[in-house]
Write a protein that holds these residues in place. Sequence first.
Motif, PDB file in Angstrom:
ATOM      1  N   MET A  67       0.819  -1.204   0.000  1.00  0.00           N
ATOM      2  CA  MET A  67       0.000   0.000   0.000  1.00  0.00           C
ATOM      3  C   MET A  67       0.858   1.260   0.000  1.00  0.00           C
ATOM      4  SD  MET A  67      -2.905  -1.304  -0.268  1.00  0.00           S
ATOM      5  CE  MET A  67      -3.665   0.318  -0.330  1.00  0.00           C
ATOM      6  N   ILE A  68       1.963   1.221   0.721  1.00  0.00           N
ATOM      7  CA  ILE A  68       2.883   2.370   0.713  1.00  0.00           C
ATOM      8  C   ILE A  68       3.412   2.600  -0.697  1.00  0.00           C
ATOM      9  CG2 ILE A  68       5.131   3.190   1.531  1.00  0.00           C
ATOM     10  CD1 ILE A  68       4.586   1.677   4.150  1.00  0.00           C
ATOM     11  N   ALA A  69       3.788   1.515  -1.355  1.00  0.00           N
ATOM     12  CA  ALA A  69       4.304   1.630  -2.723  1.00  0.00           C
ATOM     13  C   ALA A  69       3.219   2.142  -3.672  1.00  0.00           C
ATOM     14  CB  ALA A  69       4.832   0.279  -3.194  1.00  0.00           C
ATOM     15  N   PHE A  70       1.978   1.657  -3.520  1.00  0.00           N
ATOM     16  CA  PHE A  70       0.882   2.146  -4.353  1.00  0.00           C
ATOM     17  C   PHE A  70       0.709   3.654  -4.192  1.00  0.00           C
ATOM     18  CE2 PHE A  70      -1.779  -2.031  -4.628  1.00  0.00           C
ATOM     19  CZ  PHE A  70      -0.880  -2.508  -5.576  1.00  0.00           C
ATOM     20  N   ALA A  71       0.733   4.111  -2.942  1.00  0.00           N
ATOM     21  CA  ALA A  71       0.527   5.531  -2.669  1.00  0.00           C
ATOM     22  C   ALA A  71       1.654   6.368  -3.270  1.00  0.00           C
ATOM     23  CB  ALA A  71       0.431   5.763  -1.169  1.00  0.00           C
ATOM     24  N   GLU A  72       2.902   5.937  -3.068  1.00  0.00           N
ATOM     25  CA  GLU A  72       4.020   6.735  -3.594  1.00  0.00           C
ATOM     26  C   GLU A  72       4.016   6.728  -5.118  1.00  0.00           C
ATOM     27  OE1 GLU A  72       8.797   7.464  -2.955  1.00  0.00           O
ATOM     28  OE2 GLU A  72       7.880   5.640  -2.158  1.00  0.00           O
ATOM     29  N   TRP A  73       3.729   5.581  -5.717  1.00  0.00           N
ATOM     30  CA  TRP A  73       3.673   5.510  -7.174  1.00  0.00           C
ATOM     31  C   TRP A  73       2.583   6.421  -7.726  1.00  0.00           C
ATOM     32  CZ3 TRP A  73       6.176   4.369 -11.382  1.00  0.00           C
ATOM     33  CH2 TRP A  73       5.477   4.174 -12.589  1.00  0.00           C
ATOM     34  N   SER A  74       1.425   6.420  -7.070  1.00  0.00           N
ATOM     35  CA  SER A  74       0.328   7.284  -7.511  1.00  0.00           C
ATOM     36  C   SER A  74       0.717   8.753  -7.395  1.00  0.00           C
ATOM     37  CB  SER A  74      -0.929   7.012  -6.675  1.00  0.00           C
ATOM     38  OG  SER A  74      -1.379   5.684  -6.845  1.00  0.00           O
ATOM     39  N   GLY A  75       1.419   9.096  -6.317  1.00  0.00           N
ATOM     40  CA  GLY A  75       1.858  10.472  -6.132  1.00  0.00           C
ATOM     41  C   GLY A  75       2.840  10.917  -7.183  1.00  0.00           C
ATOM     42  N   ILE A  76       3.777  10.032  -7.535  1.00  0.00           N
ATOM     43  CA  ILE A  76       4.771  10.366  -8.556  1.00  0.00           C
ATOM     44  C   ILE A  76       4.125  10.439  -9.936  1.00  0.00           C
ATOM     45  CG2 ILE A  76       6.845   9.546  -9.735  1.00  0.00           C
ATOM     46  CD1 ILE A  76       7.676   8.269  -7.045  1.00  0.00           C
ATOM     47  N   LYS A  77       3.312   9.464 -10.256  1.00  0.00           N
ATOM     48  CA  LYS A  77       2.681   9.397 -11.580  1.00  0.00           C
ATOM     49  C   LYS A  77       1.761  10.588 -11.824  1.00  0.00           C
ATOM     50  CE  LYS A  77      -0.050   6.296 -14.517  1.00  0.00           C
ATOM     51  NZ  LYS A  77      -0.771   4.998 -14.583  1.00  0.00           N
TER      52      LYS A  77
ATOM     53  N   ASN B 280       1.804  13.410  -9.972  1.00  0.00           N
ATOM     54  CA  ASN B 280       2.389  14.615  -9.380  1.00  0.00           C
ATOM     55  C   ASN B 280       1.459  15.162  -8.296  1.00  0.00           C
ATOM     56  OD1 ASN B 280       4.327  16.608  -9.010  1.00  0.00           O
ATOM     57  ND2 ASN B 280       3.364  18.000 -10.485  1.00  0.00           N
ATOM     58  N   ASP B 281       1.008  14.247  -7.447  1.00  0.00           N
ATOM     59  CA  ASP B 281       0.018  14.564  -6.425  1.00  0.00           C
ATOM     60  C   ASP B 281       0.656  14.436  -5.040  1.00  0.00           C
ATOM     61  OD1 ASP B 281      -2.112  14.563  -4.598  1.00  0.00           O
ATOM     62  OD2 ASP B 281      -3.490  13.766  -6.093  1.00  0.00           O
ATOM     63  N   PRO B 282       0.857  15.549  -4.345  1.00  0.00           N
ATOM     64  CA  PRO B 282       1.519  15.500  -3.029  1.00  0.00           C
ATOM     65  C   PRO B 282       0.694  14.802  -1.960  1.00  0.00           C
ATOM     66  CG  PRO B 282       0.692  17.709  -3.484  1.00  0.00           C
ATOM     67  CD  PRO B 282       0.540  16.929  -4.750  1.00  0.00           C
ATOM     68  N   TYR B 283      -0.623  14.700  -2.175  1.00  0.00           N
ATOM     69  CA  TYR B 283      -1.462  14.024  -1.188  1.00  0.00           C
ATOM     70  C   TYR B 283      -1.079  12.545  -1.079  1.00  0.00           C
ATOM     71  CZ  TYR B 283      -4.592  18.069  -0.981  1.00  0.00           C
ATOM     72  OH  TYR B 283      -5.111  19.313  -0.792  1.00  0.00           O
ATOM     73  N   TYR B 284      -0.898  11.905  -2.212  1.00  0.00           N
ATOM     74  CA  TYR B 284      -0.535  10.491  -2.196  1.00  0.00           C
ATOM     75  C   TYR B 284       0.866  10.291  -1.627  1.00  0.00           C
ATOM     76  CZ  TYR B 284      -4.661   9.393  -4.994  1.00  0.00           C
ATOM     77  OH  TYR B 284      -5.945   9.243  -5.419  1.00  0.00           O
ATOM     78  N   LEU B 285       1.769  11.212  -1.908  1.00  0.00           N
ATOM     79  CA  LEU B 285       3.114  11.118  -1.346  1.00  0.00           C
ATOM     80  C   LEU B 285       3.075  11.249   0.173  1.00  0.00           C
ATOM     81  CD1 LEU B 285       5.120  13.253  -3.939  1.00  0.00           C
ATOM     82  CD2 LEU B 285       5.049  10.764  -3.740  1.00  0.00           C
ATOM     83  N   LEU B 286       2.201  12.128   0.664  1.00  0.00           N
ATOM     84  CA  LEU B 286       2.060  12.273   2.111  1.00  0.00           C
ATOM     85  C   LEU B 286       1.457  11.007   2.718  1.00  0.00           C
ATOM     86  CD1 LEU B 286       2.342  14.011   4.612  1.00  0.00           C
ATOM     87  CD2 LEU B 286       0.085  15.000   4.126  1.00  0.00           C
ATOM     88  N   LEU B 287       0.536  10.390   1.999  1.00  0.00           N
ATOM     89  CA  LEU B 287      -0.013   9.108   2.448  1.00  0.00           C
ATOM     90  C   LEU B 287       1.097   8.089   2.665  1.00  0.00           C
ATOM     91  CD1 LEU B 287      -3.216   8.406   0.298  1.00  0.00           C
ATOM     92  CD2 LEU B 287      -3.088   8.501   2.793  1.00  0.00           C
TER      93      LEU B 287
ATOM     94  N   LEU C 163      -7.908   5.187  -2.886  1.00  0.00           N
ATOM     95  CA  LEU C 163      -6.783   4.305  -3.199  1.00  0.00           C
ATOM     96  C   LEU C 163      -6.922   2.958  -2.492  1.00  0.00           C
ATOM     97  CD1 LEU C 163      -3.906   4.047  -4.512  1.00  0.00           C
ATOM     98  CD2 LEU C 163      -3.013   4.803  -2.300  1.00  0.00           C
ATOM     99  N   THR C 164      -7.267   2.996  -1.211  1.00  0.00           N
ATOM    100  CA  THR C 164      -7.331   1.753  -0.440  1.00  0.00           C
ATOM    101  C   THR C 164      -8.491   0.866  -0.879  1.00  0.00           C
ATOM    102  OG1 THR C 164      -8.538   2.965   1.290  1.00  0.00           O
ATOM    103  CG2 THR C 164      -6.173   2.671   1.600  1.00  0.00           C
ATOM    104  N   MET C 165      -9.616   1.464  -1.254  1.00  0.00           N
ATOM    105  CA  MET C 165     -10.759   0.645  -1.656  1.00  0.00           C
ATOM    106  C   MET C 165     -10.555   0.023  -3.034  1.00  0.00           C
ATOM    107  SD  MET C 165     -12.552   0.479   0.960  1.00  0.00           S
ATOM    108  CE  MET C 165     -13.943  -0.460   0.348  1.00  0.00           C
ATOM    109  N   ILE C 166      -9.832   0.702  -3.901  1.00  0.00           N
ATOM    110  CA  ILE C 166      -9.487   0.093  -5.196  1.00  0.00           C
ATOM    111  C   ILE C 166      -8.591  -1.124  -4.967  1.00  0.00           C
ATOM    112  CG2 ILE C 166      -8.193   0.420  -7.336  1.00  0.00           C
ATOM    113  CD1 ILE C 166      -9.154   3.322  -7.334  1.00  0.00           C
ATOM    114  N   ALA C 167      -7.586  -0.943  -4.106  1.00  0.00           N
ATOM    115  CA  ALA C 167      -6.699  -2.060  -3.781  1.00  0.00           C
ATOM    116  C   ALA C 167      -7.472  -3.184  -3.095  1.00  0.00           C
ATOM    117  CB  ALA C 167      -5.559  -1.579  -2.889  1.00  0.00           C
TER     118      ALA C 167
END
Length: 447
Positions: free
Chosen positions: A33-43, A45-52, A221-225
């Motif tokens: 889940m951490i990797a999903f969040a960081e990948w989503s943030g990078i892809k 360019n969303d700082p919310y997902y990076l903060l997650l 993000l979590t409900m999709i996963a």
Amino acid sequence: MTYDPVLYSRMLTELTFAFHIIFATVGVGIPIMIAFAEWSGIKRNDPYYLLLARRWARGFVITVAVGVVTGTAIGLQLSLLWPSFMRVAGQAIALPLFMETFAFFFEAIFLGIYLYTWDRFRKPITHFLLSIPVMLGSSASAFFITTVNAFMNTPQGFKLNNGSITDIKPLIAMFNPATPTKVAHVLSSAYMTSAFVLAAIAGAALLKKRESLYHRKALKLTMIAALIFSITTALIGDLSGKFLAKYQPEKLAAAEWHFETARQVPLVLGGILTEDHKIKYGLKIPFALSILAHDNPNSEVKGLNETPVAERPPLIVHYYFDSMVTIGIFLTVLSMASVWMVYKLKSVQYPSWLLKLIVLSGPLAIIGIELGWIYAEVGRQPWILRGYMKTVHGATTSTHVDLMLLLFCILYVAIGLTLVKVLRKMFKNSDVQEELKSRGIEGGPAQ
């Protein structure tokens, strides 16, 4: 009450596994889940997902520490409480036990690097790549330890002569018939459970702050996963049923109160079993057990009467199995409803009733994991090493196991309370809005 070292050994081992499995499960699933969040943030360019990803990683470290303590307790108890079992089987399963330790150290090393290298790379993707060995290490750790449990269900790769183990083939013992389905089910259910636990946290936050964009993105993000892994777990569960029908038919028969070998067998949900093996008040789904066992409604399913009475699992496993399946179905439907609401209805806000169900999904997912483990272990009884050694013959004869049980109960209560206090303090003193502002992000209402 007569002192029974076997009973107390089972109670202590069950207590330790029940406590440890919570941290083992999130220890395997949270890195994904951490990797999903960081990948989503990078892809995006969303700082919310990076903060997650940052916040989840901080909490994850605490659960890893607890997992180490409880995992060490399991290793200690295997040697102290089950010496006869370890003397016979320990040599055959020494390889995966060693590799599990190696996998943990591999994960821990890269987790440390991952935590202390945020914002230290010119390209954010470089930091994300460090999450890959963390994921691999945690999943590999689960793989190796699960092969040990699989070996207990379908032991092979050795010969037992007069109580002495010979002709040991570690790889054959490790890759036994139960390994594929058991490993796949453990991994997928760990990923699923972790997604629901994180979703429950986000859902609880949204019930208090309905306008929080940060928590809405976390929930999405979590409900999709959760949906992806729920479906995967269900499919693997079907394969597990077919494995049981072939290799442990008595376990499947006990779970379904199926006594007479027959064709076109229904699957029974709930109910009460009478003394003459009649089922009252149960819901029978026609042909379902034959389909589960062999993908054919006309297939023959072996009944429990084919197994000697002294080797039959306790019939109470029926309720464990039914409860696990019911929870799995509920969680799958819930994740479908949540994802459908976001993508089909384009809903800006989740309704309160759905958020409350999502909050409930976290504890339910944990309960489902516990029930699945209980069914797996109790359903193997009376064997500790199926076909070779019964549980009563594998336990210690020590007269002090009851004292150990009391001491470990106190230890687990202390650890649990400390964990809750630390996590609450950690995130209470780390407000989302403050972190958003410190990183130049406006945490306003969801649009």
